[in-house]
Design a protein around this motif. Structure first.
Motif, PDB file in Angstrom:
ATOM      1  N   THR A  99       0.852  -1.185   0.000  1.00 30.50           N
ATOM      2  CA  THR A  99       0.000   0.000   0.000  1.00 30.50           C
ATOM      3  C   THR A  99       0.888   1.236   0.000  1.00 30.50           C
ATOM      4  N   PRO A 100       0.744   2.132  -0.986  1.00 31.13           N
ATOM      5  CA  PRO A 100       1.547   3.361  -0.971  1.00 31.13           C
ATOM      6  C   PRO A 100       1.056   4.325   0.107  1.00 31.13           C
ATOM      7  N   THR A 101       1.998   4.887   0.845  1.00 34.74           N
ATOM      8  CA  THR A 101       1.689   5.828   1.918  1.00 34.74           C
ATOM      9  C   THR A 101       2.622   7.023   1.828  1.00 34.74           C
ATOM     10  N   LEU A 102       2.061   8.235   1.910  1.00 36.32           N
ATOM     11  CA  LEU A 102       2.848   9.464   1.858  1.00 36.32           C
ATOM     12  C   LEU A 102       3.234   9.915   3.260  1.00 36.32           C
ATOM     13  N   SER A 103       4.426  10.507   3.394  1.00 38.52           N
ATOM     14  CA  SER A 103       4.824  11.095   4.667  1.00 38.52           C
ATOM     15  C   SER A 103       4.149  12.443   4.879  1.00 38.52           C
ATOM     16  N   ALA A 104       3.717  13.092   3.820  1.00 33.80           N
ATOM     17  CA  ALA A 104       2.992  14.365   3.886  1.00 33.80           C
ATOM     18  C   ALA A 104       2.154  14.469   2.617  1.00 33.80           C
ATOM     19  N   ASP A 105       1.184  15.384   2.601  1.00 38.96           N
ATOM     20  CA  ASP A 105       0.312  15.465   1.434  1.00 38.96           C
ATOM     21  C   ASP A 105       0.635  16.622   0.512  1.00 38.96           C
ATOM     22  N   THR A 106       1.642  17.453   0.872  1.00 35.69           N
ATOM     23  CA  THR A 106       1.993  18.614   0.058  1.00 35.69           C
ATOM     24  C   THR A 106       3.503  18.721  -0.072  1.00 35.69           C
ATOM     25  N   VAL A 107       3.976  19.065  -1.266  1.00 32.61           N
ATOM     26  CA  VAL A 107       5.395  19.269  -1.513  1.00 32.61           C
ATOM     27  C   VAL A 107       5.598  20.692  -2.010  1.00 32.61           C
ATOM     28  N   TYR A 108       6.757  21.288  -1.678  1.00 38.99           N
ATOM     29  CA  TYR A 108       7.045  22.705  -1.965  1.00 38.99           C
ATOM     30  C   TYR A 108       8.307  22.797  -2.828  1.00 38.99           C
ATOM     31  N   PRO A 109       8.189  22.597  -4.131  1.00 38.18           N
ATOM     32  CA  PRO A 109       9.383  22.545  -4.984  1.00 38.18           C
ATOM     33  C   PRO A 109      10.064  23.893  -5.199  1.00 38.18           C
ATOM     34  N   HIS A 110       9.421  25.004  -4.819  1.00 38.34           N
ATOM     35  CA  HIS A 110      10.030  26.325  -5.012  1.00 38.34           C
ATOM     36  C   HIS A 110      10.908  26.730  -3.830  1.00 38.34           C
ATOM     37  N   THR A 111      11.087  25.866  -2.851  1.00 39.74           N
ATOM     38  CA  THR A 111      11.933  26.165  -1.699  1.00 39.74           C
ATOM     39  C   THR A 111      13.395  26.246  -2.120  1.00 39.74           C
ATOM     40  N   THR A 112      14.079  27.309  -1.672  1.00 43.56           N
ATOM     41  CA  THR A 112      15.492  27.497  -2.012  1.00 43.56           C
ATOM     42  C   THR A 112      16.429  27.134  -0.864  1.00 43.56           C
ATOM     43  N   LEU A 113      15.924  27.039   0.356  1.00 44.39           N
ATOM     44  CA  LEU A 113      16.775  26.694   1.491  1.00 44.39           C
ATOM     45  C   LEU A 113      17.278  25.267   1.395  1.00 44.39           C
ATOM     46  N   THR A 114      16.499  24.420   0.789  1.00 46.90           N
ATOM     47  CA  THR A 114      16.838  23.022   0.610  1.00 46.90           C
ATOM     48  C   THR A 114      15.938  22.453  -0.476  1.00 46.90           C
ATOM     49  N   GLN A 115      16.203  21.242  -0.907  1.00 47.05           N
ATOM     50  CA  GLN A 115      15.354  20.582  -1.888  1.00 47.05           C
ATOM     51  C   GLN A 115      14.209  19.898  -1.147  1.00 47.05           C
ATOM     52  N   ASP A 116      13.032  20.479  -1.260  1.00 46.75           N
ATOM     53  CA  ASP A 116      11.901  19.881  -0.549  1.00 46.75           C
ATOM     54  C   ASP A 116      11.479  18.581  -1.227  1.00 46.75           C
ATOM     55  N   ARG A 117      10.992  17.646  -0.428  1.00 46.67           N
ATOM     56  CA  ARG A 117      10.528  16.380  -0.961  1.00 46.67           C
ATOM     57  C   ARG A 117       9.667  15.708   0.091  1.00 46.67           C
ATOM     58  N   ILE A 118       8.818  14.823  -0.347  1.00 41.87           N
ATOM     59  CA  ILE A 118       8.061  13.990   0.572  1.00 41.87           C
ATOM     60  C   ILE A 118       8.425  12.537   0.288  1.00 41.87           C
ATOM     61  N   GLY A 119       8.211  11.701   1.272  1.00 47.45           N
ATOM     62  CA  GLY A 119       8.568  10.301   1.127  1.00 47.45           C
ATOM     63  C   GLY A 119       7.341   9.438   0.916  1.00 47.45           C
ATOM     64  N   VAL A 120       7.546   8.353   0.190  1.00 48.47           N
ATOM     65  CA  VAL A 120       6.491   7.379  -0.059  1.00 48.47           C
ATOM     66  C   VAL A 120       7.036   6.010   0.328  1.00 48.47           C
TER      67      VAL A 120
END
Length: 447
Positions: free
Chosen positions: A152-173
Motif C-alpha cells: 500500500t503506498p503511503t505518503l509522509s505528507a500530502d503537500t510538496v514545496y518545490p520552489h523552496t530554495t533553502l533546501t530541496q523539498d521532498r516527501i517520502g512514499v
C-alpha cells in the motif's frame, strides 16, 4: 535508488581455491570426506526468483558457479518439503576449472512447470583424477507464477514545496511491503505522475524496491518536479501511480495516491517557549538513582523554596546509597509544540536547543546540575550531559548546543514536533531550577 534490472535473475557463486570450511547450505559435503571441496556456492539474497509462466519476465533463473579445477558436475533441484521431492536432475558433464553457468526454466524433465514454492538447486562436483574430493552445496530458488504481494503506498505528507530554495523539498512514499519472504517481496517498481485531467506529466525509470536496501520501509521520494528537467510542476493536485512486479517478475495491480504541489516556498521561522523543568508527578521511580529498588532514597526532587515560579523544582542528590548505587536525583520534562501543526510547520522541527535557569539550593554553595536533551537512558548514564551549570553560587543559565535534525525525517513518515529533557544532580549536590526555555526553528510556507 537501486537500478538493478530484474529482466534475468543471476545467482553468483564464489570461487574456492583454498581449503574451505564446512558449508552451511542445505546440502553439505559428505561427512566421510576429509579432502578439500572443489566448488563452493554462495548467492545474492536478492536473486533466485523466477516465474515460468511464459510472459517473458524472469521465465528463467541463471546460476553461475566457479570450479577450482576440472570436475564432473551434477545439478539436482528438489522441493523444500519433508520428502525432499526431486523435480529435476541433470549431468552437466566434465567441466574445466573456472566460471560456468546453468540456466533453469522452472520445468521438470517432461517440460511441465513445477509448482510454486521454495526449491534448492544442488550442485555436486567430483574433482577429476583426485579421488575423494567431492563438494555438494545448494542455492535457494523460488518459483512464483502469481502476484500475491501485499502493498500500500503511503505518503509522509500530502503537500510538496518545490520552489523552496533553502533546501530541496521532498516527501517520502513507502509501499509498505516487508520483503521478509521472497514469495511475497516486491521487485520492480515504476511510478508516474498524473495531473488533474489524468494526463501523465512525468514517469520514473524502473528500479528495484528492496526493503533491505532501504531500511524503515524502503522510501521513495517525490520532489514535485519534472523527472527529466527537474523543473517545478505547476501548482495543483496530482496522483502518483505505482506499477509494480513481485520479486519473480509477476505484474501486480497499479495503485495511486494523491499529492498536492504548492507554488509557495518554505522559509525559516523561529520560536521559543518557557516551560516548567519537570512534567507530571515526580514519583520515587522517577527521582531515585540506579536500576534496582533501593533501601533508602538516594535523591529527591521536591518543589523549590528558592524560586516562586510555578513548577520550579529542587533536585537534591544524596550519598546515602552506598557503593552499589548511583547518588542521583533526576526528573524529566517535555513539551509538545502544539502550534507547529502540519499547516504551520509541514516538516516539523528543524533545530532545537534548551536553556535552564537555576542556582544552588544553599546560598554560597557552588553545586551544579546537568541538563540532558531527550532524557536519560535506562541505565541512568549521566556521563555525557548536553549542558552542565556553571559551578558558581549565583544564578546561571545553562544552554545546550543546537540539535540539528535532518530536514526530511520522512523515512518513518513522522515529523518531530515535540521534545523532552532530563535534569539531574549527582553526589551531594542540590540545585534549584526555575524554568526551561525551549528554542526552536522550523520551515513554514511563505505567506
Amino acid at each position: 535508488m537501486s537500478q538493478r534490472s530484474l529482466g534475468r535473475v543471476t545467482v553468483a557463486f564464489v570461487a574456492a581455491a583454498l581449503l574451505l570450511a564446512p558449508l552451511t547450505a542445505p546440502e553439505s559435503a559428505d561427512a566421510a570426506s576429509t579432502t578439500p571441496p572443489v566448488i563452493r556456492l554462495g548467492y545474492d539474497v536478492y536473486e533466485g526468483a523466477l516465474s515460468p509462466n511464459g510472459d517473458g519476465s524472469q521465465d528463467n533463473v541463471r546460476i553461475r558457479y566457479n570450479l577450482a579445477s576440472r570436475s564432473d558436475v551434477i545439478v539436482t533441484v528438489r522441493r523444500n518439503n519433508t520428502d525432499r521431492t526431486v523435480v529435476y536432475r541433470k549431468k552437466l558433464g566434465r567441466l574445466s576449472g573456472g566460471v560456468h553457468a546453468w540456466q533453469w526454466n522452472g520445468k521438470n524433465p517432461r517440460g511441465k512447470p513445477v509448482r510454486d514454492g521454495h526449491y534448492y538447486a544442488i550442485f555436486v562436483a567430483d574433482q577429476v583424477a583426485r579421488a575423494g574430493k567431492t563438494s555438494r552445496s545448494a542455492a535457494n530458488v523460488f518459483v512464483d507464477t502469481y502476484f500475491n504481494t501485499k502493498w500500500t503506498p503511503t505518503l509522509s505528507a500530502d503537500t510538496v514545496y518545490p520552489h523552496t530554495t533553502l533546501t530541496q523539498d521532498r516527501i517520502g512514499v513507502t509501499l509498505n511491503n516487508t520483503g521478509d519472504d521472497p514469495m511475497t517481496e516486491l521487485g520492480q517498481v515504476v511510478f508516474s505522475v498524473k495531473d488533474a485531467s489524468g494526463h501523465v506529466v512525468a514517469t520514473s525509470r524502473s528500479f528495484d524496491y528492496r526493503p533491505s536496501d532501504y531500511p524503515e520501509g524502503a522510501p521513495i521520494e517525490f520532489r514535485g518536479t519534472d523527472f527529466k528537467k527537474n523543473y517545478p510542476l505547476p501548482a495543483g493536485t496530482y496522483r502518483l501511480q505505482y506499477a509494480v512486479r513481485d520479486a519473480a517478475g509477476n505484474p501486480g495491480p497499479a495503485k495511486a495516491v494523491a499529492v498536492h504541489v504548492s507554488d509557495k516556498p518554505l522559509v525559516e521561522a523561529t520560536g521559543s517557549v518557557v516551560a516548567p523543568p519537570t512534567r507530571g508527578s515526580t514519583t520515587p521511580t522517577d527521582t531515585t538513582g540506579g536500576r534496582d529498588p533501593q533501601p533508602m532514597p538516594c535523591g529527591t526532587v521536591v518543589p523549590s523554596e528558592v524560586y516562586a515560579e510555578p513548577g520550579a523544582k529542587s533536585f537534591r542528590s544524596s550519598d546515602t546509597c552506598g557503593p552499589w548505587y548511583t547518588s542521583l536525583a533526576v526528573a524529566g520534562g517535555g513539551l509538545a509544540l502544539d502550534t507547529l501543526t502540519p499547516q504551520v510547520a509541514p516538516r516539523g522541527l528543524r533545530s532545537t536547543w534548551l536553556s535552564m535557569r537555576g542556582k544552588p539550593t544553599v546560598a554560597g554553595e557552588s553545586d551544579t546540575a546537568r541538563l540532558f536533551v531527550n532524557g536519560i537512558g535506562y541505565s541512568n548514564d549521566t556521563s555525557h550531559p548536553d549542558g552542565t551549570s556553571a559551578p558558581v553560587a549565583g544564578e546561571t543559565v545553562t544552554t545546550t548546543p543546537p540539535t540539528k535534525r535532518p530536514y526530511e525525517d520522512w523515512v518513518s513518515g513522522i515529523y518531530k514536533r515535540s521534545l523532552s529533557w532530563s535534569i539531574a544532580t549527582l553526589g551531594t549536590d542540590s540545585y534549584d531550577v526555575a524554568d526551561i526555555t525551549v528554542h526552536y526553528t522550523y520551515l513554514t510556507p511563505q505567506p
